[in-house]
Design a protein around this motif. Sequence first.
Motif, PDB file in Angstrom:
ATOM      1  N   LYS A  16     -12.575 -81.918  59.758  1.00 43.56           N
ATOM      2  CA  LYS A  16     -11.301 -82.413  59.236  1.00 43.56           C
ATOM      3  C   LYS A  16     -10.614 -81.276  58.480  1.00 43.56           C
ATOM      4  CE  LYS A  16     -13.170 -87.051  58.265  1.00 43.56           C
ATOM      5  NZ  LYS A  16     -13.412 -88.019  57.167  1.00 43.56           N
ATOM      6  N   ALA A  17      -9.291 -81.359  58.399  1.00 44.19           N
ATOM      7  CA  ALA A  17      -8.546 -80.321  57.673  1.00 44.19           C
ATOM      8  C   ALA A  17      -7.339 -80.935  56.963  1.00 44.19           C
ATOM      9  CB  ALA A  17      -8.078 -79.219  58.623  1.00 44.19           C
ATOM     10  N   ALA A  18      -6.949 -80.298  55.870  1.00 44.26           N
ATOM     11  CA  ALA A  18      -5.771 -80.718  55.109  1.00 44.26           C
ATOM     12  C   ALA A  18      -4.886 -79.503  54.855  1.00 44.26           C
ATOM     13  CB  ALA A  18      -6.181 -81.357  53.785  1.00 44.26           C
ATOM     14  N   ILE A  19      -3.584 -79.690  55.028  1.00 40.20           N
ATOM     15  CA  ILE A  19      -2.606 -78.662  54.662  1.00 40.20           C
ATOM     16  C   ILE A  19      -1.925 -79.137  53.390  1.00 40.20           C
ATOM     17  CG2 ILE A  19      -0.538 -77.385  55.355  1.00 40.20           C
ATOM     18  CD1 ILE A  19      -1.313 -77.929  58.284  1.00 40.20           C
ATOM     19  N   LEU A  20      -2.059 -78.365  52.310  1.00 31.22           N
ATOM     20  CA  LEU A  20      -1.455 -78.693  51.023  1.00 31.22           C
ATOM     21  C   LEU A  20      -0.208 -77.832  50.820  1.00 31.22           C
ATOM     22  CD1 LEU A  20      -4.172 -80.115  50.692  1.00 31.22           C
ATOM     23  CD2 LEU A  20      -4.257 -79.288  48.332  1.00 31.22           C
ATOM     24  N   ILE A  21       0.923 -78.470  50.510  1.00 32.41           N
ATOM     25  CA  ILE A  21       2.205 -77.755  50.447  1.00 32.41           C
ATOM     26  C   ILE A  21       2.789 -77.906  49.040  1.00 32.41           C
ATOM     27  CG2 ILE A  21       4.441 -77.430  51.547  1.00 32.41           C
ATOM     28  CD1 ILE A  21       3.324 -78.977  53.980  1.00 32.41           C
ATOM     29  N   HIS A  22       2.942 -76.779  48.357  1.00 29.17           N
ATOM     30  CA  HIS A  22       3.344 -76.788  46.947  1.00 29.17           C
ATOM     31  C   HIS A  22       4.833 -77.068  46.759  1.00 29.17           C
ATOM     32  CE1 HIS A  22       5.411 -72.878  46.989  1.00 29.17           C
ATOM     33  NE2 HIS A  22       4.434 -72.423  47.749  1.00 29.17           N
ATOM     34  N   GLY A  23       5.215 -77.336  45.520  1.00 25.50           N
ATOM     35  CA  GLY A  23       6.601 -77.593  45.170  1.00 25.50           C
ATOM     36  C   GLY A  23       7.340 -76.332  44.772  1.00 25.50           C
ATOM     37  N   ARG A  24       8.621 -76.482  44.458  1.00 27.69           N
ATOM     38  CA  ARG A  24       9.469 -75.352  44.067  1.00 27.69           C
ATOM     39  C   ARG A  24       8.942 -74.691  42.786  1.00 27.69           C
ATOM     40  NH1 ARG A  24      14.980 -74.472  45.155  1.00 27.69           N
ATOM     41  NH2 ARG A  24      15.274 -76.631  45.828  1.00 27.69           N
ATOM     42  N   GLY A  25       8.866 -73.380  42.826  1.00 30.83           N
ATOM     43  CA  GLY A  25       8.430 -72.634  41.653  1.00 30.83           C
ATOM     44  C   GLY A  25       6.926 -72.641  41.440  1.00 30.83           C
ATOM     45  N   ALA A  26       6.201 -73.281  42.319  1.00 33.26           N
ATOM     46  CA  ALA A  26       4.741 -73.334  42.206  1.00 33.26           C
ATOM     47  C   ALA A  26       4.123 -72.340  43.193  1.00 33.26           C
ATOM     48  CB  ALA A  26       4.249 -74.752  42.454  1.00 33.26           C
ATOM     49  N   SER A  27       2.844 -72.506  43.477  1.00 32.35           N
ATOM     50  CA  SER A  27       2.144 -71.552  44.343  1.00 32.35           C
ATOM     51  C   SER A  27       1.080 -72.272  45.154  1.00 32.35           C
ATOM     52  CB  SER A  27       1.471 -70.473  43.490  1.00 32.35           C
ATOM     53  OG  SER A  27       0.444 -71.064  42.695  1.00 32.35           O
ATOM     54  N   ALA A  28       0.553 -71.563  46.144  1.00 25.48           N
ATOM     55  CA  ALA A  28      -0.549 -72.104  46.941  1.00 25.48           C
ATOM     56  C   ALA A  28      -1.746 -72.403  46.048  1.00 25.48           C
ATOM     57  CB  ALA A  28      -0.922 -71.104  48.037  1.00 25.48           C
ATOM     58  N   GLU A  29      -1.998 -71.517  45.111  1.00 29.80           N
ATOM     59  CA  GLU A  29      -3.149 -71.693  44.218  1.00 29.80           C
ATOM     60  C   GLU A  29      -3.002 -72.954  43.373  1.00 29.80           C
ATOM     61  OE1 GLU A  29      -5.691 -68.970  41.077  1.00 29.80           O
ATOM     62  OE2 GLU A  29      -4.299 -68.016  42.472  1.00 29.80           O
ATOM     63  N   SER A  30      -1.785 -73.224  42.898  1.00 36.09           N
ATOM     64  CA  SER A  30      -1.587 -74.400  42.040  1.00 36.09           C
ATOM     65  C   SER A  30      -1.779 -75.702  42.818  1.00 36.09           C
ATOM     66  CB  SER A  30      -0.204 -74.362  41.378  1.00 36.09           C
ATOM     67  OG  SER A  30       0.828 -74.500  42.342  1.00 36.09           O
ATOM     68  N   ILE A  31      -1.277 -75.786  44.036  1.00 41.10           N
ATOM     69  CA  ILE A  31      -1.437 -77.022  44.819  1.00 41.10           C
ATOM     70  C   ILE A  31      -2.885 -77.164  45.289  1.00 41.10           C
ATOM     71  CG2 ILE A  31      -0.809 -76.088  47.110  1.00 41.10           C
ATOM     72  CD1 ILE A  31       0.403 -79.486  45.796  1.00 41.10           C
ATOM     73  N   LEU A  32      -3.579 -76.055  45.462  1.00 43.84           N
ATOM     74  CA  LEU A  32      -4.979 -76.099  45.876  1.00 43.84           C
ATOM     75  C   LEU A  32      -5.834 -76.828  44.836  1.00 43.84           C
ATOM     76  CD1 LEU A  32      -6.280 -75.049  48.459  1.00 43.84           C
ATOM     77  CD2 LEU A  32      -6.906 -72.959  47.243  1.00 43.84           C
ATOM     78  N   ALA A  33      -5.405 -76.806  43.582  1.00 44.04           N
ATOM     79  CA  ALA A  33      -6.138 -77.498  42.513  1.00 44.04           C
ATOM     80  C   ALA A  33      -6.190 -79.004  42.752  1.00 44.04           C
ATOM     81  CB  ALA A  33      -5.498 -77.195  41.165  1.00 44.04           C
ATOM     82  N   LEU A  34      -5.264 -79.535  43.578  1.00 43.95           N
ATOM     83  CA  LEU A  34      -5.254 -80.975  43.898  1.00 43.95           C
ATOM     84  C   LEU A  34      -6.537 -81.416  44.582  1.00 43.95           C
ATOM     85  CD1 LEU A  34      -1.949 -82.428  45.423  1.00 43.95           C
ATOM     86  CD2 LEU A  34      -3.245 -83.279  43.479  1.00 43.95           C
TER      87      LEU A  34
END
Length: 202
Positions: A16-34
């Motif tokens: 299984k795989a998930a693509i996490l897409i961050h918001g404006r002014g954020a980063s890949a690293e920040s959304i990865l924390a989800l």
Amino acid sequence: MPSLKTGGIPLSQAKKAAILIHGRGASAESILALKDYLSLGEYAVLAPEARGGTWYPYSFMAPDKANQVALKESLTIIKAAWDQISQAGIAPENVVLIGFSQGACLSLEFAAQNAQKPKAVIAFTGGLIGEKVQEEKYSGDFHGAQVFIGSSERDVHVPLSRIKESETLLSRMGASVKLLIFKDSNHTIRKEEIDWVNENIL
């Protein structure tokens, strides 16, 4: 080359795989924390990063030409992550798109423009992109795939009217849409949303 962060199970070993897409002014690293809050223990997790921290420069409901160039590039970046998962042998029905705010809008837009049967699309505060919702832009069939949209009924960035317009179109395209709308005006991801997604999708 756009940045791509990864987490969870290595893609070569995952089913299984998930693509996490961050918001404006954020980063890949920040959304990865989800991934620490969502039940993604069995997933390979990919988080692409927008150039300059934004997927498109203006409101998601700005005149189409204003965002056109950046949006096209951003959709290409998401497609590259999707293709990477596909090339690893993971079927669409085992792939989840997850986004917050600008990333939620982008996840819904990408899914609707490439409608098929993913495992789910999870949009924490988002709607389809464009000055108006244009049905002719979208094609394909979700074949009953789950789409979750959680938001405030008074969100300053994403009007409830656009969320409901998006629900109508996505449902017409065969998606099973769940809205979770809250009375507050906070632009955030709530524990109730996380809990619903973990219990009903992941």
